[in-house]
Scaffold this motif. Structure first.
Motif, mmCIF file in Angstrom:
data_model
loop_
_atom_site.group_PDB
_atom_site.id
_atom_site.type_symbol
_atom_site.label_atom_id
_atom_site.label_comp_id
_atom_site.label_asym_id
_atom_site.label_seq_id
_atom_site.Cartn_x
_atom_site.Cartn_y
_atom_site.Cartn_z
ATOM 1 N N GLN A 146 0.717 -1.192 -0.146
ATOM 2 C CA GLN A 146 -0.010 -0.015 0.006
ATOM 3 C C GLN A 146 0.987 1.261 0.060
ATOM 4 O OE1 GLN A 146 -3.632 0.267 -0.036
ATOM 5 N NE2 GLN A 146 -2.859 2.438 -0.661
ATOM 6 N N ILE A 147 1.868 1.059 0.738
ATOM 7 C CA ILE A 147 2.859 2.324 0.830
ATOM 8 C C ILE A 147 3.397 2.679 -0.571
ATOM 9 C CG2 ILE A 147 5.131 3.122 1.818
ATOM 10 C CD1 ILE A 147 4.125 1.694 4.457
ATOM 11 N N LEU A 148 3.889 1.363 -1.228
ATOM 12 C CA LEU A 148 4.466 1.690 -2.552
ATOM 13 C C LEU A 148 3.661 2.186 -3.410
ATOM 14 C CD1 LEU A 148 6.706 -1.853 -2.902
ATOM 15 C CD2 LEU A 148 7.369 0.542 -2.314
ATOM 16 N N GLU A 149 2.247 1.654 -3.356
ATOM 17 C CA GLU A 149 1.453 2.317 -4.238
ATOM 18 C C GLU A 149 0.980 3.892 -4.026
ATOM 19 O OE1 GLU A 149 -3.022 0.986 -6.060
ATOM 20 O OE2 GLU A 149 -2.754 0.807 -3.787
ATOM 21 N N ASP A 150 1.034 4.096 -2.845
ATOM 22 C CA ASP A 150 0.730 5.677 -2.461
ATOM 23 C C ASP A 150 1.696 6.310 -3.036
ATOM 24 O OD1 ASP A 150 -1.649 5.026 -1.400
ATOM 25 O OD2 ASP A 150 -0.815 4.942 0.601
ATOM 26 N N GLN A 151 3.183 5.892 -2.851
ATOM 27 C CA GLN A 151 4.385 6.657 -3.243
ATOM 28 C C GLN A 151 4.257 6.805 -4.806
ATOM 29 O OE1 GLN A 151 7.719 4.496 -1.615
ATOM 30 N NE2 GLN A 151 7.589 5.497 0.197
ATOM 31 N N ALA A 152 3.943 5.790 -5.476
ATOM 32 C CA ALA A 152 3.819 5.639 -6.812
ATOM 33 C C ALA A 152 2.900 6.797 -7.421
ATOM 34 C CB ALA A 152 3.597 4.291 -7.633
ATOM 35 N N LYS A 153 1.505 6.753 -6.640
ATOM 36 C CA LYS A 153 0.747 7.765 -7.010
ATOM 37 C C LYS A 153 1.286 9.173 -6.848
ATOM 38 C CE LYS A 153 -3.336 5.042 -5.686
ATOM 39 N NZ LYS A 153 -4.688 4.967 -4.982
ATOM 40 N N GLN A 154 1.869 9.550 -5.729
ATOM 41 C CA GLN A 154 2.519 10.610 -5.489
ATOM 42 C C GLN A 154 3.561 11.181 -6.675
ATOM 43 O OE1 GLN A 154 3.687 10.653 -1.479
ATOM 44 N NE2 GLN A 154 1.578 10.713 -0.673
ATOM 45 N N ASP A 155 4.298 10.171 -6.839
ATOM 46 C CA ASP A 155 5.560 10.336 -7.918
ATOM 47 C C ASP A 155 4.790 10.657 -9.218
ATOM 48 O OD1 ASP A 155 8.015 10.389 -8.641
ATOM 49 O OD2 ASP A 155 8.310 8.555 -8.942
ATOM 50 N N LEU A 156 3.906 10.035 -9.556
ATOM 51 C CA LEU A 156 3.408 10.330 -11.006
ATOM 52 C C LEU A 156 2.651 11.683 -10.863
ATOM 53 C CD1 LEU A 156 2.435 9.401 -13.690
ATOM 54 C CD2 LEU A 156 0.352 8.242 -12.645
ATOM 55 N N ALA A 157 1.947 11.959 -9.814
ATOM 56 C CA ALA A 157 1.288 13.473 -9.636
ATOM 57 C C ALA A 157 2.230 14.479 -9.829
ATOM 58 C CB ALA A 157 0.551 13.326 -8.268
ATOM 59 N N ARG A 158 3.572 14.339 -9.063
ATOM 60 C CA ARG A 158 4.664 15.434 -9.006
ATOM 61 C C ARG A 158 5.007 15.458 -10.334
ATOM 62 N NH1 ARG A 158 6.111 13.385 -4.443
ATOM 63 N NH2 ARG A 158 7.383 11.790 -5.101
ATOM 64 N N SER A 159 5.098 14.391 -11.385
ATOM 65 C CA SER A 159 5.567 14.674 -12.557
ATOM 66 C C SER A 159 4.302 14.999 -13.656
ATOM 67 C CB SER A 159 5.711 12.906 -13.163
ATOM 68 O OG SER A 159 7.032 12.539 -12.604
ATOM 69 N N LEU A 160 3.175 14.598 -13.560
ATOM 70 C CA LEU A 160 2.347 15.344 -14.221
ATOM 71 C C LEU A 160 2.045 16.901 -13.811
ATOM 72 C CD1 LEU A 160 -0.713 12.487 -13.953
ATOM 73 C CD2 LEU A 160 0.641 13.135 -15.781
ATOM 74 N N GLN A 161 2.357 17.239 -12.951
ATOM 75 C CA GLN A 161 2.409 18.670 -12.578
ATOM 76 C C GLN A 161 3.474 19.263 -13.184
ATOM 77 O OE1 GLN A 161 0.123 20.587 -10.852
ATOM 78 N NE2 GLN A 161 1.349 22.185 -11.686
#
Length: 144
Positions: free
Chosen positions: A15-30
């Motif tokens: 779950q932590i890995l998935e949350d980190q991947a979501k945040q990382d993707l969101a930062r890149s999209l920004q």
């Protein structure tokens, strides 16, 4: 009472890995959105420079001003080219991050399904045991 899922720490980690991947993707999209905004602005500036140059050429322009325009235009073209390269690189990174997010979600989902399967097995076993106990009680009651 439900049994303790032995792989719960692994599920929590997934779950932590998935949350980190979501945040990382969101930062890149920004970053992509910011880069697109900057690229659009630079392209507009370049178009404006071309328009100004054409206007000055119609009215007559001195050689030193023409050289200044050409230098500014060259600089803007290089900036736009660099931003386009940055955008392409960032989009490749975004594709990789989306893939990582998909994999992290899939890994977590597998463990969630296993957890649910174990819970159902436990419930079925509990019902079976309860049934045996009730049957035994019924037999004892019937004997009396």
């Amino acid at each position: 009472m439900t049994p303790k899922f032995k792989l719960q720490p692994v599920l929590d980690y997934r779950q932590i890995l998935e949350d980190q991947a979501k945040q990382d993707l969101a930062r890149s999209l920004q970053q992509e959105a910011d880069l697109l905004t900057r690229l659009t602005q630079e392209e507009q500036d370049l178009s404006e420079l071309y328009r100004d140059l054409e206007e000055h050429q119609r009215d007559g322009i001195r050689c030193e001003y023409l050289l200044l325009f050409q230098n500014r235009i060259s600089h803007k073209v290089e900036t736009v080219a660099r931003l386009v390269e940055d955008l392409e690189r960032l989009r490749r990174q975004i594709d990789q991050k989306r893939l990582r997010l998909t994999e992290a979600g899939r890994d977590k989902k597998l463990l969630e399904k296993l957890k649910e399967k174990k819970r159902l097995e436990f419930e079925q076993e509990s019902k079976r045991r309860d049934g045996i106990v009730l049957d035994e009680i019924a037999v004892q009651f019937h004997r009396r």
